[in-house]
Write a protein that holds these residues in place. Structure first.
Motif, short mmCIF file in Angstrom:
data_model
loop_
_atom_site.label_atom_id
_atom_site.label_comp_id
_atom_site.label_asym_id
_atom_site.label_seq_id
_atom_site.Cartn_x
_atom_site.Cartn_y
_atom_site.Cartn_z
N VAL A 65 63.35 0.99 58.21
CA VAL A 65 64.65 1.17 57.54
C VAL A 65 65.78 0.68 58.44
N ARG A 66 65.71 1.00 59.72
CA ARG A 66 66.73 0.53 60.67
C ARG A 66 66.77 -1.00 60.72
N SER A 67 65.59 -1.60 60.80
CA SER A 67 65.50 -3.06 60.82
C SER A 67 66.06 -3.66 59.53
N ALA A 68 65.75 -3.02 58.41
CA ALA A 68 66.23 -3.50 57.11
C ALA A 68 67.75 -3.41 57.02
N GLN A 69 68.29 -2.31 57.48
CA GLN A 69 69.74 -2.15 57.43
C GLN A 69 70.43 -3.17 58.32
N PHE A 82 58.29 0.23 52.13
CA PHE A 82 57.44 0.48 53.29
C PHE A 82 56.50 1.66 53.06
N ARG A 83 56.92 2.64 52.27
CA ARG A 83 55.99 3.72 51.89
C ARG A 83 54.82 3.14 51.10
N SER A 84 55.12 2.22 50.24
CA SER A 84 54.08 1.58 49.45
C SER A 84 53.16 0.75 50.35
N GLN A 85 53.72 0.08 51.33
CA GLN A 85 52.91 -0.68 52.28
C GLN A 85 52.01 0.25 53.09
N ILE A 86 52.56 1.38 53.50
CA ILE A 86 51.76 2.35 54.26
C ILE A 86 50.61 2.87 53.40
N ALA A 87 50.88 3.15 52.13
CA ALA A 87 49.82 3.62 51.22
C ALA A 87 48.74 2.54 51.07
#
Length: 176
Positions: A65-69, A82-87
């Motif tokens: 999220v920090r990188s995205a912001q 990223f939650r979906s990627q982690i899943a």
């Protein structure tokens, strides 16, 4: 002669303005990031580590999220992706480890801390940058892009349901 140069330049400019942004580099970066997951699963199996590590997942999510912001993306929309990627990553690891029960391997995974994590961080940053560039260039991820995503993001342990969830989350990322 001058008129011909002006005509040529204006034609080139108009075609570049009308060009549709290409999502391929974005899809390839996602695929590359997921390609590390079998090594992650094997590393964890060899070191008797659980696949699910909620504490580590939160660290990954915060950094993403920090990188995205920093890249100019909406943090909440990226968090969902990223939650979906982690899943998807966990699904790959679980399925791979299940196969290892009946098909042991002598393959040694890449080192989790020295090789895999730095690569995953870099690829996460690349994904964020590619998403931002794609969106800022006027790109929109729609059903028309799904076949290319589906053909680019390939892993033998990634189901079509996993891919659809990942694509849906990706298509909802927004620029700040």
């Amino acid at each position: 002669m001058f008129k011909n140069v002006i005509l040529l330049l204006s034609t080139l400019f108009s075609f570049s303005v009308l060009a549709t942004p290409d999502p391929t580099p974005l899809f390839q970066a996602i695929n590359q990031r997921l390609s590390y997951m079998e090594d992650v699963g094997l590393y964890k199996a060899n070191h008797h580590l659980p696949i699910e590590d909620v504490t580590r997942e939160e660290v990954v999510l915060k950094k993403a999220v920090r990188s995205a912001q920093k890249a100019g993306l909406n943090g909440a929309s990226v968090a969902a992706f990223f939650r979906s990627q982690i899943a998807a990553a966990k699904a790959i690891q679980y399925r791979y480890r299940a196969d290892l029960l009946n098909q042991p391997t002598r393959h040694q995974p890449r080192d989790l801390k020295k090789v895999i994590r730095p690569a995953l961080i870099q690829l996460g940053n690349t994904i964020n940058t590619n998403v931002k560039n794609y969106l800022e260039d006027g790109g929109k991820l729609t059903e028309q892009n799904w076949p290319e995503f589906n053909n680019t993001v390939k892993n033998r342990y990634l189901s079509s349901t996993d891919k659809k969830a990942l694509y849906k989350a990706l298509s909802q990322i927004r620029v700040r």
